[in-house]
Design an enzyme around this catalytic site. Structure first.
Site, short mmCIF file in Angstrom:
data_model
loop_
_atom_site.label_atom_id
_atom_site.label_comp_id
_atom_site.label_asym_id
_atom_site.label_seq_id
_atom_site.Cartn_x
_atom_site.Cartn_y
_atom_site.Cartn_z
CB CYS A 134 -62.26 -34.86 7.48
SG CYS A 134 -64.07 -34.05 7.67
CG ASP A 186 -64.83 -32.77 3.06
OD1 ASP A 186 -64.77 -32.94 1.62
OD2 ASP A 186 -65.15 -31.71 3.16
NE ARG A 226 -65.14 -30.75 0.06
CZ ARG A 226 -65.20 -29.51 0.74
NH1 ARG A 226 -65.31 -28.36 -0.09
NH2 ARG A 226 -65.47 -29.76 1.92
CG HIS A 234 -60.76 -30.68 5.37
ND1 HIS A 234 -61.82 -29.77 4.83
CD2 HIS A 234 -61.43 -31.50 5.95
CE1 HIS A 234 -63.13 -30.04 5.17
NE2 HIS A 234 -62.88 -31.42 5.85
CB CYS A 266 -63.50 -29.02 8.75
SG CYS A 266 -64.21 -30.43 9.46
#
Length: 209
Positions: free
Chosen positions: A42, A44, A46, A98, A101
């Site tokens: 993803c 993302d 993080r 994750h 999400c």
């Protein structure tokens, strides 16, 4: 005026630290790359792929998009997959989603977010496909289970591509794994889905040759 000068300073410190801990690393990287892994994850911010699995630059090839989707009309992803499999000869494709999400959570709502609504339709379709299962769960558990189901589906989608099917037909060693990451503790979880041969794929998706 350089607005991002602090990032260049961070980069310099990082490069110096890398060279101290791995002398000659950048000279070696300049000669080429030979990763054994392709990470499909993803976007993302993080979840930095290299750091999560403790690998150095040059050890993992990476593709990221919103909600780690593998769409058969996505030429960006297919180009990355083909290069990784046919040129770099990677041995493992890791599809990693994750919990928490944002893409999955957005797909569960009826909000109108704009262009991305078209992308998230694939997750809505997945929810619809598994609605009987998901709606038996408490509402607070549905998003996490859908994150897991999404990874499992994307593993299947990787294996259905002509790229992976052709690799297996050539006898190339290639396994596709499904993992999920918990931002809350930084730990990965194996979803126990690993496909390494065409016989593990439903007949309708197997390509003859």
């Amino acid at each position: 005026m350089k607005l991002l000068q602090h990032l260049f300073e961070n980069n310099r410190r990082w490069a110096e630290a890398m060279e101290r801990s791995n002398p000659g690393i950048f000279q070696r990287l300049a000669q080429g790359q030979a990763p054994k892994y392709l990470w499909i994850g993803c976007s993302d911010s993080r979840i930095p792929a290299n750091e999560v699995i403790g690998l150095l630059p040059g050890e993992v090839f990476v593709h990221r998009n919103v909600a780690n989707l593998v769409i058969h009309t996505d030429m960006n992803l297919l180009s990355v997959l083909q290069y990784a499999v046919e040129v770099l000869k990677i041995e493992h494709v890791i599809v990693c989603g994750h919990y928490g999400c944002g893409g999955v959570q957005a797909a569960l709502r009826q909000d109108s977010l704009g262009l991305i609504d078209n992308w998230l339709r694939f997750i809505k379709d997945l929810y619809h496909q598994h609605a009987a299962l998901l709606e038996r769960l408490p509402e607070e558990q549905r998003a996490d289970r859908l994150c897991e189901l999404n990874v499992i589906q994307q593993v299947a989608n990787v294996c259905h591509t002509t790229i992976v099917q052709d690799a297996w037909r050539r006898g190339q060693k290639l396994a596709v794994h499904g993992w999920i990451y918990a931002i809350q503790n930084g730990l990965l979880r194996d979803l126990n889905v690993c496909i390494s041969a065409p016989e593990q794929v439903p007949d309708i998706y197997q390509l003859g040759g």
